[in-house]
Design an enzyme around this catalytic site. Structure first.
Site, PDB file in Angstrom:
ATOM      1  N   SER A 114       0.780  -1.228   0.000  1.00 35.12           N
ATOM      2  CA  SER A 114       0.000   0.000   0.000  1.00 35.12           C
ATOM      3  C   SER A 114       0.818   1.288   0.000  1.00 35.12           C
ATOM      4  O   SER A 114       0.253   2.372   0.046  1.00 35.12           O
ATOM      5  CB  SER A 114      -0.958  -0.006   1.190  1.00 35.12           C
ATOM      6  OG  SER A 114      -0.216  -0.223   2.351  1.00 35.12           O
ATOM      7  N   TRP A 174       4.123  -6.145 -18.406  1.00 40.29           N
ATOM      8  CA  TRP A 174       5.058  -6.627 -19.430  1.00 40.29           C
ATOM      9  C   TRP A 174       5.641  -7.972 -19.004  1.00 40.29           C
ATOM     10  O   TRP A 174       6.127  -8.122 -17.886  1.00 40.29           O
ATOM     11  CB  TRP A 174       6.223  -5.643 -19.655  1.00 40.29           C
ATOM     12  CG  TRP A 174       7.207  -6.224 -20.635  1.00 40.29           C
ATOM     13  CD1 TRP A 174       7.142  -6.152 -21.997  1.00 40.29           C
ATOM     14  CD2 TRP A 174       8.368  -7.019 -20.334  1.00 40.29           C
ATOM     15  NE1 TRP A 174       8.185  -6.865 -22.556  1.00 40.29           N
ATOM     16  CE2 TRP A 174       8.943  -7.396 -21.575  1.00 40.29           C
ATOM     17  CE3 TRP A 174       8.967  -7.452 -19.139  1.00 40.29           C
ATOM     18  CZ2 TRP A 174      10.103  -8.178 -21.656  1.00 40.29           C
ATOM     19  CZ3 TRP A 174      10.115  -8.241 -19.224  1.00 40.29           C
ATOM     20  CH2 TRP A 174      10.681  -8.594 -20.471  1.00 40.29           C
ATOM     21  N   SER A 214      -2.095  -8.188 -33.227  1.00 45.82           N
ATOM     22  CA  SER A 214      -3.182  -8.354 -32.255  1.00 45.82           C
ATOM     23  C   SER A 214      -2.702  -9.066 -30.996  1.00 45.82           C
ATOM     24  O   SER A 214      -3.406  -9.918 -30.456  1.00 45.82           O
ATOM     25  CB  SER A 214      -4.340  -9.154 -32.870  1.00 45.82           C
ATOM     26  OG  SER A 214      -4.820  -8.493 -34.002  1.00 45.82           O
ATOM     27  N   GLU A 238       1.208  -6.032 -25.673  1.00 47.54           N
ATOM     28  CA  GLU A 238       1.803  -5.034 -26.564  1.00 47.54           C
ATOM     29  C   GLU A 238       1.719  -3.681 -25.877  1.00 47.54           C
ATOM     30  O   GLU A 238       0.972  -3.520 -24.907  1.00 47.54           O
ATOM     31  CB  GLU A 238       1.049  -4.997 -27.900  1.00 47.54           C
ATOM     32  CG  GLU A 238      -0.414  -4.999 -27.637  1.00 47.54           C
ATOM     33  CD  GLU A 238      -1.311  -4.926 -28.845  1.00 47.54           C
ATOM     34  OE1 GLU A 238      -0.947  -4.302 -29.848  1.00 47.54           O
ATOM     35  OE2 GLU A 238      -2.414  -5.461 -28.740  1.00 47.54           O
TER      36      GLU A 238
HETATM   37  C1  WT7 Z   1       6.199  -9.931 -26.299  1.00 49.25           C
HETATM   38  C2  WT7 Z   1       6.029 -11.298 -25.693  1.00 49.25           C
HETATM   39  C3  WT7 Z   1       3.191 -12.102 -22.084  1.00 49.25           C
HETATM   40  C4  WT7 Z   1       1.909 -12.404 -22.557  1.00 49.25           C
HETATM   41  C5  WT7 Z   1       1.543 -12.070 -23.934  1.00 49.25           C
HETATM   42  C6  WT7 Z   1       2.625 -12.022 -24.954  1.00 49.25           C
HETATM   43  C7  WT7 Z   1       5.231  -7.829 -26.016  1.00 49.25           C
HETATM   44  C8  WT7 Z   1       4.022  -8.160 -23.824  1.00 49.25           C
HETATM   45  C9  WT7 Z   1       3.712  -6.101 -23.170  1.00 49.25           C
HETATM   46  C10 WT7 Z   1       3.393  -4.849 -22.555  1.00 49.25           C
HETATM   47  C11 WT7 Z   1       4.497  -3.780 -24.327  1.00 49.25           C
HETATM   48  C12 WT7 Z   1       4.417  -6.088 -24.392  1.00 49.25           C
HETATM   49  C13 WT7 Z   1       6.732  -7.698 -25.947  1.00 49.25           C
HETATM   50  C14 WT7 Z   1       7.191  -9.088 -25.556  1.00 49.25           C
HETATM   51  N1  WT7 Z   1       4.588  -7.379 -24.770  1.00 49.25           N
HETATM   52  N2  WT7 Z   1       3.483  -7.407 -22.861  1.00 49.25           N
HETATM   53  N3  WT7 Z   1       2.710  -4.781 -21.408  1.00 49.25           N
HETATM   54  N4  WT7 Z   1       3.816  -3.724 -23.173  1.00 49.25           N
HETATM   55  N5  WT7 Z   1       4.811  -4.929 -24.968  1.00 49.25           N
HETATM   56  O1  WT7 Z   1       3.584 -13.042 -24.805  1.00 49.25           O
HETATM   57  O2  WT7 Z   1       3.704 -13.963 -27.110  1.00 49.25           O
HETATM   58  O3  WT7 Z   1       5.607 -14.283 -25.503  1.00 49.25           O
HETATM   59  O4  WT7 Z   1       5.125 -12.028 -26.498  1.00 49.25           O
HETATM   60  O5  WT7 Z   1       4.966  -9.218 -26.217  1.00 49.25           O
HETATM   61  O6  WT7 Z   1       7.230  -7.349 -27.203  1.00 49.25           O
HETATM   62  O7  WT7 Z   1       8.511  -9.382 -25.929  1.00 49.25           O
HETATM   63  P1  WT7 Z   1       4.521 -13.410 -25.992  1.00 49.25           P
END
Ligand code: WT7
Length: 651
Positions: free
Chosen positions: A29, A417, A527, A392
């Site tokens: 918190s 992320w 997507s 993303e």
């Molecule tokens: C890539 C990983 C982790 C679950 C879904 C994707 C991008 C992921 C974010 C965020 C900006 C993000 C990165 C990463 N990414 N979360 N919050 N902000 N980019 O998993 O298929 O292994 O992909 O997704 O580029 O390297 P994944």
């Protein structure tokens, strides 16, 4: 807590502090508390993680929290546990037997509720079925399922008997399944007759039959009846789920497996070659998904949590099946598309079940914005208290809409992320303490030592972009690429000594907030789905008409990125629109519908290459985005190629 909606003016510099009402009940918190805990988790990981791990059930306690010899980690060595027992049986023992574990809605509108006790019985039955089929610990089971509770039941049943699940997303093709079957040498398959998608049936079993042609490893195929579409059942190999489970007891004793026992393989795209099988193990992954749910989603006993991902992706593994059930919450599972029967479906589900925590992807948010506010306005979303995004970067406009329109100006947003490889969330706000800002995933989670480095390995200054690395091991980290130790080391651990390179570009602001810029390698994010340009290129050149292909990503309003292909044809083939359609369908067949390109351009004079023969994707990107090439082309082998491409794009 106030449920009144308010509207907050938001731009990219807006910083929002958690409300007192939220912080009061949150697990963490204050920033002082976060900093203290983070410092401990980095300096004394054995103390921090032992305390977290103790909240779960171990059949035998570990001897050592971490054994680290870069790049190989062993977490909770000597410990024995059963992940499924922790996600299911533990809650029945602790009095949550009649609590809803999964509230499910099918696309056509059918509904089901599974309590923890019912989930336990179903999982036990499937564990017994798999054992009767001869599946042994460490055997691989391939799962190709719709978004139904049985998908989670299948995963948990594998975990319960120590088998390794390998899920293939229902949108992937037969050929993709075939590659994964071969790579993982799966001995059993769990699938369904079909899957509902926007009112029509995806023929999962037919796809599986095609993938199994010539396969000698798979001894049994268990088929769930979902859509009642016609399927062929091969005698002695194919079995109906409902018939098998009816024959076995609903009791099964969960055996303890060692902490480093493999839990699952999940294939993901890289910059070269075929998708790699990311291997996750038991103890560390369990502790990582449990802890991130507890602190980042602030999961409390009475929460109703909903993650809109598919179990075919890592988000569905960690934040549908494992993390939430390990925390004993009630969760929503939804089978179909967000716009079926219309764009109000998600909001109707939130209203009906009183969802409190909602986790989705920026691409979905952008699609909702485009569909129009009238679909949201019909529903009461006042039960929500926390929102999350993943997959993303989220643009400030989408963030602002999510915050105001969905969150009623009262719910913190956790922009999380992480990656298939990291197993659990790595960088994210903690909703009770971290000031949030559109576009930034803010600060590292406990145990995560994130830095941004330049090419020489020096830490970047504030606002200077560089490569995102993790400097210390964390419990839910991947352990290897299945069957390819060398590729594991080369891909993730060889850019900087002893550090994990994520493949993402990023920068930090003065306060240490991390902004993810995007992939630095040839991986596209369409997507929120990860696709390698190399995979799509190799699918294209496998077509008889194609001599050469190059694939790039183009910024897209809703999808984040769209797929653009350039192809040079072999001698006799004509550049026609019919051939473009054929090539699109061909990619769909080889990889899956999610990889179908948005545009295909012919490159009659060839692709732009350096003198050493490397395709210059940078030029193709510029061409696609601006219509011409102005950048440095001095290394280009033949400048006529560009003129021809410019013409082809106009035509
Ligand atoms: C890539 C990983 C982790 C679950 C879904 C994707 C991008 C992921 C974010 C965020 C900006 C993000 C990165 C990463 N990414 N979360 N919050 N902000 N980019 O998993 O298929 O292994 O992909 O997704 O580029 O390297 P994944």
């Amino acid at each position: 807590m106030s449920k009144k909606a308010s509207f907050v003016e938001i731009d990219e510099n807006t910083e929002i502090k958690p409300s007192k009402a939220f912080s009061k009940y949150a697990r963490v918190s204050s920033m002082a508390q976060y900093k203290r805990m983070h410092a401990e988790s980095i300096e004394k990981p054995h103390l921090f993680w032992a305390r977290e791990a103790k909240e779960l059930k171990w059949q035998k306690k570990w001897d050592k929290v971490l054994n680290w010899e870069a790049p190989y980690a062993e977490w909770f060595k000597g410990g024995k546990l059963n992940v499924c027992e922790n996600a299911v049986d533990r809650h029945v023992e602790e009095g949550r037997g009649n609590k809803a574990a999964i509230i499910w809605e099918g696309e056509p509108g059918d509904k089901r509720i599974l309590t923890y006790q019912q989930l336990q019985r179903e999982v036990c039955r499937m564990a017994n079925v798999l054992t009767n089929q001869g599946v042994k610990p460490k055997d691989c089971v391939l799962i190709y399922m719709p978004m139904v509770p049985e998908a989670t039941i299948a995963m948990l049943a594998c975990a319960r008997i120590g088998a390794v699940h390998s899920i293939v997303f229902g949108g992937f093709s037969s050929e993709s399944i075939k590659d994964r079957l071969e790579d993982s040498k799966a001995v059993a398959v769990i699938t369904a007759d079909g899957s509902w998608r926007r009112g029509s049936v995806v023929p999962l079993k037919d796809n599986m039959d095609e993938a199994l042609k010539g396969n000698k490893d798979v001894k049994s195929v268990i088929v769930l009846k979902r859509c009642e579409n016609d399927v062929k059942m091969k005698k002695g190999r194919d079995f109906w789920w409902h018939k098998q489970t009816a024959k076995v007891p609903a009791k099964h004793t969960p055996k303890g497996f060692s902490a480093e026992h493999p839990l699952f393989i999940l294939y993901t795209s890289g910059s070269t070659g075929k998708p790699k099988g990311i291997l996750h193990t038991s103890g560390g992954y369990m502790v990582g998904t449990y802890t991130t749910c507890k602190y980042i989603f602030d999961m409390q006993e009475d929460d109703v949590y909903w993650c809109t991902a598919d179990v075919g992706w890592i988000t569905g593994h960690s934040y549908i099946t494992y993390g939430p059930l390990l925390n004993g919450v009630t969760q929503i599972m939804y089978e179909g598309g967000p716009n079926y029967p219309d764009w109000g479906r998600f909001w109707s589900i939130i209203e009906e079940y009183g969802v409190t925590i909602f986790y989705t992807a920026p691409t979905a948010i952008r699609a909702f914005i485009k569909a129009g506010d009238e679909f949201v306005d019909k529903y009461d979303l006042s039960s929500l208290r926390l929102l999350g995004t993943v997959g993303e970067p989220i643009n400030p406009a989408a963030w602002a809409w999510y915050y105001n329109k969905i969150g009623g100006g009262r719910c913190p947003i956790v922009d999380t992320w992480w990656q298939t490889e990291t197993g659990a969330i790595m960088i994210s706000p903690l909703p009770g303490c971290t000031p949030i800002k559109p576009g930034t995933a803010t600060l590292p989670f406990f145990g995560v030592d994130a830095a941004i480095l330049d090419e020489e390995g020096n830490e970047c200054k504030p606002d200077q972009p560089g490569r995102l690395v993790i400097r210390k091991p964390w419990p839910s980290m991947l352990r290897t690429i299945y069957g390819d130790k060398k590729r594991y080391k080369d891909t993730y651990w060889s850019d900087y000594d002893g550090m994990y390179t994520a493949g993402d570009g990023a920068k930090k602001d003065k306060k240490g907030n991390v902004y993810i810029i995007g992939r630095l390698d040839d991986v596209l994010n369409v997507s929120g789905h990860r696709l390698g340009t190399a995979e799509i290129e190799s699918a294209l050149v496998a077509h008889p008409a194609v001599a050469e292909a190059a694939v790039i990503g183009k910024p897209h309003e809703i999808k984040g990125e769209s797929i653009v292909c350039f192809v040079t044809l072999k001698g006799d083939y004509k550049e026609t629109d019919e051939l473009k359609t054929e090539l699109r369908n061909h990619i769909g067949k080889v990889i899956g519908a999610i990889a179908k390109p948005d545009a295909i351009h012919f490159a009659p004079a060839g692709l732009p290459k350096t003198r050493s023969g490397k395709i210059m994707r940078r030029l193709l990107k510029e061409l696609v985005n601006t219509g011409k090439v102005t950048g440095n082309v001095t290394t280009l082998e033949d400048s006529k190629v560009i003129d021809a491409l410019e013409k082809s794009l106009k035509g």
